[in-house]
Motif scaffolding. Structure first.
Motif, short mmCIF file in Angstrom:
data_model
loop_
_atom_site.label_atom_id
_atom_site.label_comp_id
_atom_site.label_asym_id
_atom_site.label_seq_id
_atom_site.Cartn_x
_atom_site.Cartn_y
_atom_site.Cartn_z
N SER A 118 0.81 -1.22 0.00
CA SER A 118 0.00 0.00 0.00
C SER A 118 0.84 1.27 0.00
O SER A 118 0.35 2.34 -0.37
CB SER A 118 -0.94 0.01 1.20
N MET A 119 2.10 1.17 0.35
CA MET A 119 2.97 2.35 0.42
C MET A 119 3.19 3.00 -0.95
O MET A 119 3.58 4.16 -1.04
CB MET A 119 4.30 2.00 1.08
N LEU A 120 2.87 2.27 -2.02
CA LEU A 120 2.94 2.86 -3.36
C LEU A 120 1.93 3.99 -3.51
O LEU A 120 2.10 4.89 -4.34
CB LEU A 120 2.64 1.80 -4.42
N TYR A 121 0.85 3.95 -2.72
CA TYR A 121 -0.28 4.87 -2.89
C TYR A 121 -0.36 5.95 -1.82
O TYR A 121 -1.20 6.83 -1.91
CB TYR A 121 -1.58 4.08 -2.92
N GLY A 122 0.48 5.85 -0.78
CA GLY A 122 0.45 6.84 0.27
C GLY A 122 1.23 6.40 1.49
O GLY A 122 1.88 5.35 1.48
N THR A 123 1.14 7.21 2.52
CA THR A 123 1.85 6.93 3.76
C THR A 123 0.88 6.36 4.78
O THR A 123 -0.05 7.05 5.21
CB THR A 123 2.48 8.23 4.32
N PRO A 124 1.08 5.08 5.17
CA PRO A 124 0.17 4.47 6.13
C PRO A 124 0.62 4.67 7.58
O PRO A 124 1.81 4.79 7.85
CB PRO A 124 0.23 2.99 5.76
N SER A 125 -0.34 4.73 8.46
CA SER A 125 -0.09 4.71 9.90
C SER A 125 -0.98 3.60 10.45
O SER A 125 -2.21 3.69 10.42
CB SER A 125 -0.47 6.05 10.53
N THR A 126 -0.35 2.52 10.91
CA THR A 126 -1.08 1.30 11.26
C THR A 126 -1.37 1.22 12.75
O THR A 126 -0.50 1.46 13.58
CB THR A 126 -0.25 0.07 10.83
N ASN A 127 -2.60 0.85 13.07
CA ASN A 127 -3.04 0.67 14.45
C ASN A 127 -3.63 -0.73 14.58
O ASN A 127 -4.64 -1.04 13.93
CB ASN A 127 -4.12 1.70 14.79
#
Length: 145
Positions: A118-127
């Motif tokens: 998914s990092m190809l499409y944006g910056t994730p913040s996982t919870n």
């Protein structure tokens, strides 16, 4: 929608398998009257469908996560999530975060793979979800005054 329709919707949210006879008793109408009201609610798409509530842990997906995204490409992220088998829900939202994704997966490794892809499409913040409460009944409201 009158108060009886609202009560019908509330009862069907609690138990979509309730018989029309039982539902009629709860809302104090005849079975034919309830059947007609339910049919109209379906036609008006107030009731969109009937679904099974599934325990994802029993479906061998013990790890749940909520991932917040600052997306680079909203359409691409949306398509990625729509086609990913672990994604349960995907919301486009306004603000600093552009997407909220809820997923259930079978391992930390598969969660990591989702994050990496998914990092190809944006910056994730996982919870990671430790526990949850879900209100399964939407209470219809009315504006008074």
């Amino acid at each position: 929608m009158d108060q009886i329709d609202k009560e019908i919707v509330k009862e069907l949210q609690k138990n979509a398998k309730i018989s029309m006879k039982e539902l009629a008793e709860v809302v104090h109408l005849s079975s034919p009257a309830v059947i007609e009201r339910v049919r109209k609610l379906e036609e008006q798409q107030v009731i969109e469908g009937y679904h099974a509530q599934v325990d994802v842990k029993k479906m061998e997906r013990p790890i749940s996560a909520i991932i917040l995204f600052k997306s680079k490409d909203c359409k691409a992220l949306s398509n990625f999530c729509h086609n990913h088998p672990d994604v349960l829900e995907c919301y486009r939202v306004a603000g600093e975060i552009s997407y909220i994704v809820k997923l259930a997966t079978n391992s930390v490794k598969s969660l990591e793979k989702f994050i990496d892809e998914s990092m190809l499409y944006g910056t994730p913040s996982t919870n990671i979800v430790l526990s949850s409460y879900e209100n399964k009944v939407i209470e219809p409201f009315t504006l008074e005054g």
